[in-house]
Scaffold this motif. Structure first.
Motif, mmCIF file in Angstrom:
data_model
loop_
_atom_site.group_PDB
_atom_site.id
_atom_site.type_symbol
_atom_site.label_atom_id
_atom_site.label_comp_id
_atom_site.label_asym_id
_atom_site.label_seq_id
_atom_site.Cartn_x
_atom_site.Cartn_y
_atom_site.Cartn_z
ATOM 1 N N ASN A 1 21.493 46.513 8.914
ATOM 2 C CA ASN A 1 21.072 45.040 9.056
ATOM 3 C C ASN A 1 21.774 44.269 7.962
ATOM 4 O O ASN A 1 22.081 44.595 6.960
ATOM 5 C CB ASN A 1 19.553 44.861 8.827
ATOM 6 C CG ASN A 1 18.874 45.553 9.730
ATOM 7 O OD1 ASN A 1 19.201 45.858 11.130
ATOM 8 N ND2 ASN A 1 17.613 45.965 9.473
ATOM 9 N N THR B 1 13.279 52.570 3.030
ATOM 10 C CA THR B 1 12.941 51.176 2.543
ATOM 11 C C THR B 1 13.823 50.163 3.121
ATOM 12 O O THR B 1 14.864 50.408 3.692
ATOM 13 C CB THR B 1 12.983 50.775 0.970
ATOM 14 O OG1 THR B 1 14.205 50.879 0.785
ATOM 15 C CG2 THR B 1 12.279 52.282 0.322
ATOM 16 N N ASP B 2 13.405 48.779 3.193
ATOM 17 C CA ASP B 2 14.445 48.138 3.710
ATOM 18 C C ASP B 2 14.991 47.254 2.440
ATOM 19 O O ASP B 2 15.354 45.958 2.777
ATOM 20 C CB ASP B 2 13.406 46.842 4.363
ATOM 21 C CG ASP B 2 12.995 47.413 5.922
ATOM 22 O OD1 ASP B 2 11.958 46.952 6.282
ATOM 23 O OD2 ASP B 2 13.753 48.136 6.361
ATOM 24 N N THR B 3 15.322 47.896 1.338
ATOM 25 C CA THR B 3 15.782 47.335 0.161
ATOM 26 C C THR B 3 17.341 46.668 0.613
ATOM 27 O O THR B 3 17.839 47.201 1.474
ATOM 28 C CB THR B 3 16.209 48.194 -0.754
ATOM 29 O OG1 THR B 3 15.039 48.921 -1.251
ATOM 30 C CG2 THR B 3 16.927 47.815 -2.038
ATOM 31 N N GLN B 4 17.231 45.355 0.315
ATOM 32 C CA GLN B 4 18.551 44.911 0.566
ATOM 33 C C GLN B 4 19.475 44.825 -0.621
ATOM 34 O O GLN B 4 19.100 44.667 -1.668
ATOM 35 C CB GLN B 4 18.582 43.470 1.172
ATOM 36 C CG GLN B 4 17.518 43.094 2.341
ATOM 37 C CD GLN B 4 17.130 41.695 2.841
ATOM 38 O OE1 GLN B 4 17.935 40.786 2.161
ATOM 39 N NE2 GLN B 4 16.632 41.565 3.627
ATOM 40 N N TYR B 5 20.791 45.146 -0.275
ATOM 41 C CA TYR B 5 21.981 45.324 -1.191
ATOM 42 C C TYR B 5 22.801 44.036 -1.233
ATOM 43 O O TYR B 5 23.177 43.826 -0.160
ATOM 44 C CB TYR B 5 22.373 46.648 -1.135
ATOM 45 C CG TYR B 5 21.527 47.964 -1.635
ATOM 46 C CD1 TYR B 5 20.917 48.461 -0.377
ATOM 47 C CD2 TYR B 5 21.122 48.159 -2.649
ATOM 48 C CE1 TYR B 5 19.951 49.458 -0.541
ATOM 49 C CE2 TYR B 5 20.207 49.234 -2.600
ATOM 50 C CZ TYR B 5 19.666 49.830 -1.715
ATOM 51 O OH TYR B 5 18.737 51.022 -1.728
ATOM 52 N N PHE B 6 22.981 43.318 -2.218
ATOM 53 C CA PHE B 6 23.642 42.101 -2.128
ATOM 54 C C PHE B 6 25.370 42.283 -2.583
ATOM 55 O O PHE B 6 25.547 43.126 -3.352
ATOM 56 C CB PHE B 6 23.095 41.186 -2.877
ATOM 57 C CG PHE B 6 21.824 40.789 -2.578
ATOM 58 C CD1 PHE B 6 20.500 41.058 -2.799
ATOM 59 C CD2 PHE B 6 21.788 39.467 -1.939
ATOM 60 C CE1 PHE B 6 19.318 40.649 -2.331
ATOM 61 C CE2 PHE B 6 20.461 38.938 -1.297
ATOM 62 C CZ PHE B 6 19.288 39.655 -1.560
ATOM 63 N N GLY B 7 26.172 41.649 -2.093
ATOM 64 C CA GLY B 7 27.225 41.446 -2.187
ATOM 65 C C GLY B 7 27.682 40.704 -3.540
ATOM 66 O O GLY B 7 26.609 40.004 -4.198
ATOM 67 N N PRO B 8 29.038 40.649 -3.931
ATOM 68 C CA PRO B 8 29.294 39.594 -5.221
ATOM 69 C C PRO B 8 29.019 38.403 -5.071
ATOM 70 O O PRO B 8 28.892 37.535 -5.997
ATOM 71 C CB PRO B 8 30.510 40.200 -5.473
ATOM 72 C CG PRO B 8 31.099 40.459 -4.068
ATOM 73 C CD PRO B 8 29.972 41.201 -3.367
ATOM 74 N N GLY B 9 29.031 37.852 -3.793
ATOM 75 C CA GLY B 9 28.734 36.210 -3.631
ATOM 76 C C GLY B 9 30.104 35.555 -3.621
ATOM 77 O O GLY B 9 31.208 35.882 -3.972
ATOM 78 N N TYR C 1 20.568 36.412 9.909
ATOM 79 C CA TYR C 1 20.405 37.739 9.757
ATOM 80 C C TYR C 1 20.688 38.540 10.990
ATOM 81 O O TYR C 1 20.616 37.693 12.286
ATOM 82 C CB TYR C 1 19.097 38.397 9.174
ATOM 83 C CG TYR C 1 17.931 38.433 10.139
ATOM 84 C CD1 TYR C 1 17.229 37.171 10.349
ATOM 85 C CD2 TYR C 1 17.626 39.549 10.847
ATOM 86 C CE1 TYR C 1 16.022 37.329 11.257
ATOM 87 C CE2 TYR C 1 16.463 39.604 11.906
ATOM 88 C CZ TYR C 1 15.616 38.445 11.657
ATOM 89 O OH TYR C 1 14.504 38.642 12.726
ATOM 90 N N TYR D 1 22.793 40.146 6.351
ATOM 91 C CA TYR D 1 22.078 38.862 5.957
ATOM 92 C C TYR D 1 23.222 37.746 5.292
ATOM 93 O O TYR D 1 23.976 38.190 4.496
ATOM 94 C CB TYR D 1 20.764 39.270 5.107
ATOM 95 C CG TYR D 1 19.950 40.506 5.649
ATOM 96 C CD1 TYR D 1 20.217 41.484 5.230
ATOM 97 C CD2 TYR D 1 18.703 39.966 6.341
ATOM 98 C CE1 TYR D 1 19.404 42.570 5.703
ATOM 99 C CE2 TYR D 1 17.911 40.840 6.694
ATOM 100 C CZ TYR D 1 18.286 42.269 6.359
ATOM 101 O OH TYR D 1 17.203 43.239 6.793
ATOM 102 N N LEU E 1 25.461 34.399 -0.643
ATOM 103 C CA LEU E 1 25.523 35.901 -0.862
ATOM 104 C C LEU E 1 25.098 36.521 0.585
ATOM 105 O O LEU E 1 24.177 36.256 1.319
ATOM 106 C CB LEU E 1 24.252 36.340 -1.688
ATOM 107 C CG LEU E 1 24.147 35.956 -3.170
ATOM 108 C CD1 LEU E 1 22.874 35.672 -3.785
ATOM 109 C CD2 LEU E 1 25.037 36.918 -3.869
ATOM 110 N N TYR F 1 22.472 34.352 2.758
ATOM 111 C CA TYR F 1 21.509 33.752 1.924
ATOM 112 C C TYR F 1 22.247 32.721 1.196
ATOM 113 O O TYR F 1 23.912 32.555 1.010
ATOM 114 C CB TYR F 1 20.759 34.438 0.753
ATOM 115 C CG TYR F 1 20.009 35.613 1.362
ATOM 116 C CD1 TYR F 1 20.350 36.722 1.706
ATOM 117 C CD2 TYR F 1 18.538 35.072 1.270
ATOM 118 C CE1 TYR F 1 19.320 37.894 2.097
ATOM 119 C CE2 TYR F 1 17.503 36.180 1.895
ATOM 120 C CZ TYR F 1 18.070 37.395 2.034
ATOM 121 O OH TYR F 1 17.155 38.397 2.411
#
Lengths: 118, 112
Positions: A32, A104-112, A49, A34, A90, A36
């Motif tokens: 998935n 889990t649905d933990t979302q892992y973020f890029g550096p932005g 998303y 996303y 992000l 932001y």
């Protein structure tokens, strides 16, 4: 292991110019994805998303659009930027294991990408 | 509409002290997440709380979840300067939603 990339890291664009931000994920399949936006000193606003190629859900009306041309690629675009589009963008990914009870649905973020529209 | 509120919004505390950040949400939640964000940086996942009564600890941080009260807490023990950051909680409403609703964030500053 999984990694997520975003580029560019920083962008300064004039009002009315187009925009293309790219996000790619490595080390996983069918994530998935996303997008932001975070205004200065504020929380996160979910923009889009995607649960699969070509499947995009928009959360807020705006002059931005998103596309997912490949499984692990997510692109954020605009035809004409507004001043209010400035912010920290992000990208994040999440992935479910086969048995949800174990995942889990933990979302892992890029550096932005920090976008300034002048 | 799900609302996620954190308090305090700003917290300045001395090294060595204990404090708690609160995260309240308005709808029955399936799961709750805590993230950390350093200035100018992205978000880093800290904890995932999957059920009522769940408690997770990592170093000087401990998170807990009370689904009946719709409340999660992030407790800081004997704070050190490295913990200075903004902390966000995020709530997932139901299975298949694939979306998290983030709280307003708590900016924590640890003073030597």
């Amino acid at each position: 292991s999984q990694t997520i990339h975003q580029w560019p890291a920083t962008l300064v664009q004039p009002v009315g110019s187009p925009l293309s931000l790219e996000c790619t994920v490595e080390g996983t399949s069918n994530p998935n994805l996303y997008w932001y936006r975070q205004a200065a000193g504020r929380g996160l606003q979910l923009l889009f998303y995607s649960v699969g190629i070509g499947q995009i859900s928009s959360e807020v009306p705006q002059n931005l659009s998103a596309s997912r041309p490949q499984d692990r690629q997510f692109i954020l675009s605009s035809k004409k930027l507004l001043l209010s589009d400035s912010g920290f963008y992000l990208c994040a990914w999440s992935g479910l294991a086969g048995d949800r009870a174990l995942s889990t649905d933990t979302q892992y973020f890029g550096p932005g990408t920090r976008l300034t529209v002048l | 509409e799900l609302k996620v509120e954190q308090n305090p919004l700003f917290l300045s505390m001395q090294e060595g002290k204990n404090y708690t950040i609160y995260c309240n949400y308005s709808t029955t939640s399936d799961r709750l997440y805590w993230y950390r964000q350093d200035p100018g940086k992205s978000l880093e996942s800290l904890f995932v709380l999957l059920s009522n009564g769940a408690v997770k600890q990592e170093g000087r941080l401990m998170a807990s979840l009370d689904t009946k009260a719709r409340l999660s807490t992030l407790h800081i023990t004997a704070a050190v300067h490295d913990l200075s950051a903004t902390y966000f909680c995020a709530v997932e409403i139901d299975f298949g939603n694939e979306k998290l609703t983030f709280g307003t964030g708590t900016r924590l500053t640890i003073i030597p």
